[in-house]
Design a protein around this motif. Structure first.
Motif, PDB file in Angstrom:
ATOM      1  N   THR A  84      25.410  25.338  22.876  1.00  0.00           N
ATOM      2  CA  THR A  84      26.704  25.971  22.622  1.00  0.00           C
ATOM      3  C   THR A  84      26.975  26.176  21.141  1.00  0.00           C
ATOM      4  O   THR A  84      27.877  26.924  20.786  1.00  0.00           O
ATOM      5  N   LEU A  85      26.243  25.494  20.270  1.00  0.00           N
ATOM      6  CA  LEU A  85      26.520  25.554  18.843  1.00  0.00           C
ATOM      7  C   LEU A  85      25.382  26.231  18.083  1.00  0.00           C
ATOM      8  O   LEU A  85      24.211  26.021  18.377  1.00  0.00           O
ATOM      9  N   ARG A  86      25.769  27.030  17.088  1.00  0.00           N
ATOM     10  CA  ARG A  86      24.785  27.644  16.212  1.00  0.00           C
ATOM     11  C   ARG A  86      24.422  26.677  15.092  1.00  0.00           C
ATOM     12  O   ARG A  86      25.268  25.920  14.610  1.00  0.00           O
ATOM     13  N   VAL A  87      23.186  26.709  14.694  1.00  0.00           N
ATOM     14  CA  VAL A  87      22.738  25.884  13.575  1.00  0.00           C
ATOM     15  C   VAL A  87      22.577  26.798  12.370  1.00  0.00           C
ATOM     16  O   VAL A  87      21.770  27.726  12.384  1.00  0.00           O
ATOM     17  N   PHE A  88      23.361  26.556  11.337  1.00  0.00           N
ATOM     18  CA  PHE A  88      23.336  27.369  10.131  1.00  0.00           C
ATOM     19  C   PHE A  88      22.529  26.668   9.042  1.00  0.00           C
ATOM     20  O   PHE A  88      22.496  25.433   8.980  1.00  0.00           O
ATOM     21  N   THR A  89      21.914  27.453   8.199  1.00  0.00           N
ATOM     22  CA  THR A  89      21.303  26.894   7.004  1.00  0.00           C
ATOM     23  C   THR A  89      22.370  26.799   5.918  1.00  0.00           C
ATOM     24  O   THR A  89      23.375  27.518   5.949  1.00  0.00           O
ATOM     25  N   PHE A  90      22.141  25.933   4.966  1.00  0.00           N
ATOM     26  CA  PHE A  90      23.092  25.791   3.876  1.00  0.00           C
ATOM     27  C   PHE A  90      23.188  27.095   3.085  1.00  0.00           C
ATOM     28  O   PHE A  90      24.275  27.485   2.650  1.00  0.00           O
ATOM     29  N   GLN A  91      22.060  27.776   2.926  1.00  0.00           N
ATOM     30  CA  GLN A  91      22.069  29.022   2.184  1.00  0.00           C
ATOM     31  C   GLN A  91      22.919  30.089   2.877  1.00  0.00           C
ATOM     32  O   GLN A  91      23.620  30.861   2.228  1.00  0.00           O
ATOM     33  N   GLU A  92      22.889  30.121   4.220  1.00  0.00           N
ATOM     34  CA  GLU A  92      23.717  31.070   4.968  1.00  0.00           C
ATOM     35  C   GLU A  92      25.200  30.843   4.677  1.00  0.00           C
ATOM     36  O   GLU A  92      25.958  31.791   4.449  1.00  0.00           O
ATOM     37  N   LEU A 179      26.596  18.507   4.877  1.00  0.00           N
ATOM     38  CA  LEU A 179      27.165  18.529   6.219  1.00  0.00           C
ATOM     39  C   LEU A 179      28.344  19.488   6.242  1.00  0.00           C
ATOM     40  O   LEU A 179      29.302  19.320   5.493  1.00  0.00           O
ATOM     41  N   LEU A 180      28.273  20.492   7.097  1.00  0.00           N
ATOM     42  CA  LEU A 180      29.333  21.495   7.190  1.00  0.00           C
ATOM     43  C   LEU A 180      29.612  21.825   8.647  1.00  0.00           C
ATOM     44  O   LEU A 180      28.732  21.690   9.513  1.00  0.00           O
ATOM     45  N   LEU A 181      30.835  22.258   8.917  1.00  0.00           N
ATOM     46  CA  LEU A 181      31.243  22.707  10.244  1.00  0.00           C
ATOM     47  C   LEU A 181      31.796  24.116  10.118  1.00  0.00           C
ATOM     48  O   LEU A 181      32.482  24.439   9.146  1.00  0.00           O
ATOM     49  N   VAL A 182      31.516  24.950  11.114  1.00  0.00           N
ATOM     50  CA  VAL A 182      31.956  26.343  11.109  1.00  0.00           C
ATOM     51  C   VAL A 182      32.851  26.580  12.325  1.00  0.00           C
ATOM     52  O   VAL A 182      32.412  26.419  13.464  1.00  0.00           O
ATOM     53  N   TYR A 183      34.116  26.958  12.081  1.00  0.00           N
ATOM     54  CA  TYR A 183      35.097  27.172  13.136  1.00  0.00           C
ATOM     55  C   TYR A 183      35.510  28.643  13.196  1.00  0.00           C
ATOM     56  O   TYR A 183      35.336  29.403  12.245  1.00  0.00           O
ATOM     57  N   GLU A 184      36.123  28.999  14.318  1.00  0.00           N
ATOM     58  CA  GLU A 184      36.784  30.293  14.357  1.00  0.00           C
ATOM     59  C   GLU A 184      37.919  30.280  13.332  1.00  0.00           C
ATOM     60  O   GLU A 184      38.534  29.246  13.076  1.00  0.00           O
ATOM     61  N   PHE A 185      38.196  31.418  12.749  1.00  0.00           N
ATOM     62  CA  PHE A 185      39.218  31.515  11.712  1.00  0.00           C
ATOM     63  C   PHE A 185      40.586  31.710  12.342  1.00  0.00           C
ATOM     64  O   PHE A 185      40.744  32.496  13.279  1.00  0.00           O
ATOM     65  N   MET A 186      41.570  30.974  11.855  1.00  0.00           N
ATOM     66  CA  MET A 186      42.927  31.024  12.386  1.00  0.00           C
ATOM     67  C   MET A 186      43.845  31.627  11.322  1.00  0.00           C
ATOM     68  O   MET A 186      44.347  30.915  10.445  1.00  0.00           O
ATOM     69  N   PRO A 187      44.073  32.934  11.365  1.00  0.00           N
ATOM     70  CA  PRO A 187      44.737  33.623  10.249  1.00  0.00           C
ATOM     71  C   PRO A 187      46.191  33.268  10.020  1.00  0.00           C
ATOM     72  O   PRO A 187      46.713  33.493   8.931  1.00  0.00           O
ATOM     73  N   HIS A 188      46.894  32.715  11.029  1.00  0.00           N
ATOM     74  CA  HIS A 188      48.312  32.413  10.835  1.00  0.00           C
ATOM     75  C   HIS A 188      48.568  30.951  10.465  1.00  0.00           C
ATOM     76  O   HIS A 188      49.708  30.485  10.532  1.00  0.00           O
ATOM     77  N   GLY A 189      47.513  30.237  10.079  1.00  0.00           N
ATOM     78  CA  GLY A 189      47.699  28.884   9.576  1.00  0.00           C
ATOM     79  C   GLY A 189      48.148  27.890  10.634  1.00  0.00           C
ATOM     80  O   GLY A 189      47.878  28.041  11.817  1.00  0.00           O
ATOM     81  N   SER A 190      48.859  26.876  10.203  1.00  0.00           N
ATOM     82  CA  SER A 190      49.285  25.802  11.098  1.00  0.00           C
ATOM     83  C   SER A 190      50.771  25.901  11.413  1.00  0.00           C
ATOM     84  O   SER A 190      51.539  26.549  10.701  1.00  0.00           O
ATOM     85  N   LEU A 191      51.167  25.198  12.466  1.00  0.00           N
ATOM     86  CA  LEU A 191      52.582  25.103  12.803  1.00  0.00           C
ATOM     87  C   LEU A 191      53.353  24.456  11.657  1.00  0.00           C
ATOM     88  O   LEU A 191      54.498  24.836  11.375  1.00  0.00           O
ATOM     89  N   ALA A 192      52.723  23.506  10.978  1.00  0.00           N
ATOM     90  CA  ALA A 192      53.377  22.844   9.842  1.00  0.00           C
ATOM     91  C   ALA A 192      53.729  23.846   8.749  1.00  0.00           C
ATOM     92  O   ALA A 192      54.778  23.744   8.113  1.00  0.00           O
TER      93      ALA A 192
END
Length: 443
Positions: A84-92, A179-192
């Motif tokens: 389910t997860l993509r493995v990215f290189t650091f250079q990418e 060590l990095l994690l890649v998430y979908e981007f949430m353009p409207h920020g947080s409820l806070a």
């Protein structure tokens, strides 16, 4: 630090202090400060810019990746990584963020930094997708444990109201492991961000009800609908993100924990964010799904009042939100006193009173008397259905459907194997060593 947009200067309110002790009083006089407690001495205060609970609290779960051994990528066992997860290189990811340009930084905290980036779709390489890339700082074992936890949980859960983890990077370079994690981007920020008094556009009543409904859906999935029960353990507005269509999604699973059977609990070291943790958890370390129910009740009152759960800038009798609302929430004549003045009366008093009544059910002192998340969701749904809600905002261009379709096609049969591994506590990809629960010292 959850992935969120930075199209304007940060709007988030001062981050709530995180804790490993009973009671918030020990933080008196440390306005906006943060302190870690536990076996080691408290560390220096971190940045006040939207630091999430998983970035400044200790997670009492040990990975097989020990303190010294974690420092080298070759000791990570990735042979059984989930499809389910993509493995990215650091250079990418370096290219995706223009060498981690500060101009693309959308958050910074104890975990490290979060950047907005652009990656190529795996199915349509000519098309690009906006993502949020979280880079682990190379200091401290705690962030490393939470990195492992997020990969373990977000690698197997899938729900419209949970932020999607697209992939990760674990790679050695001349400076050490990256060590990095890649998430979908949430353009409207947080409820806070939007509840903040610094927000130029306060959240409408309709939007607040929708956020409550989406949050309840996400928690209900974690507690009752996923293959195994998950206790989120750090529910708060800064961990509720809004996508381009203003759908709310839970983010930041660094403190998430596998839950016990219904009606039982597990004992753990107390971690979380001051003002949101249930009293029985603070004083005994007993963790159950009812702790999330309490946190949800606090969030409901934040939606109603626009106030933080603990605010020492207010008069003494108004500093604790849950205590302050008690005499007003049950009195119809006084109820409007607690409503967020930025709503300017543009809300349904009947719906608001019903939402406060639900919050009170979630905030019952005895955990066994709180409703289950499925019951909470049903009550929120009824409140929303009885309200006439217009479109809260004009949605932006939708990339999440493409992303969801892209990633859905990557799922393999090893999902059930991963779930079985996590249930057994012996995941063949990232595993947790046996550990001894520690109760907190009460005052």
């Amino acid at each position: 630090m959850p992935p969120r947009a930075r199209e304007s200067p940060p709007l988030s309110r001062r981050a709530m202090p995180c804790f490993r002790f009973a009671g918030w009083e020990r933080e008196q006089g440390k306005e906006g400060g943060e302190e870690r407690q536990g076996p080691a001495r408290s560390q220096s205060a971190r940045s006040n810019s939207s630091i999430s609970g998983s970035e400044c609290c200790s997670l009492n779960v040990s990975s097989e990746i020990g303190g010294e051994s974690f420092g080298r990528y070759r000791q990570l066992s990735l042979s059984q990584r989930p499809d389910t997860l993509r493995v990215f290189t650091f250079q990418e990811l370096k290219s995706a963020t223009r060498s981690f340009s500060r101009a693309l930084m959308i958050g910074e905290g104890g975990f490290g930094c979060v950047y907005r980036g652009t990656i190529r779709s795996t199915l349509e390489p000519r098309r690009s997708l906006d993502v949020a890339i979280k880079q682990l700082g190379r200091k401290g074992l705690q962030g490393q444990k939470e990195w492992v936890t997020e990969v373990n949980f977000l690698g197997v859960v899938d729900h419209p109201n949970l932020v999607k983890l697209i992939g990760y990077c674990a790679e050695d370079d001349e400076r050490g492991v990256q060590l990095l994690l890649v998430y979908e981007f949430m353009p409207h920020g947080s409820l806070a961000d939007h509840l903040s008094t610094r927000s130029p556009r306060p959240v409408s009543w309709g939007m607040r009800l929708r956020v409550a409904l989406d949050t309840a859906r996400g928690l209900k999935y974690l507690h009752e609908d996923s293959e195994f029960k998950i206790i989120f353990r750090d529910l708060k507005p800064s961990n509720i993100l809004l996508d381009e269509n203003w759908n709310a999604k839970l983010s930041d699973f660094g403190l998430a924990r596998l839950g016990p059977q219904e009606g039982s609990h597990v004992s753990t070291a107390v971690v979380g964010t001051i003002g949101y943790a249930a009293p029985e958890y603070i004083h005994t370390g007993r963790l159950s799904s009812k702790n999330d129910i309490w946190s949800f009740g606090v969030v409901l009152y934040e939606l109603l009042t626009g106030r933080r759960p603990l605010d020492r800038n207010r008069p003494r009798g108004e500093q604790n939100l849950v205590e302050w609302v008690k005499p007003y929430s049950s009195d119809a004549k006084k109820f409007e006193t607690i409503m967020d003045p930025r709503l300017e009366g543009k809300y349904s008093l009947k719906s608001a009173a019903r939402l406060a009544s639900l919050a009170n059910k979630c905030l019952v002192r005895h955990a066994r008397h709180r409703p289950k998340m499925s019951e909470v969701l049903e009550m929120v749904q009824k409140i929303v259905d009885s309200s006439d809600l217009g479109t809260p905002e004009h949605p932006l261009i939708n990339h999440s459907k493409e992303l969801a379709s892209d990633e859905k096609k990557r799922k393999g049969l090893n999902l059930k194997r991963r779930i079985a591994d996590i249930k057994a506590g012996e995941g063949r990809w990232f595993t947790w060593q046996k550990w001894t629960p520690k109760l907190v010292r009460t005052q």
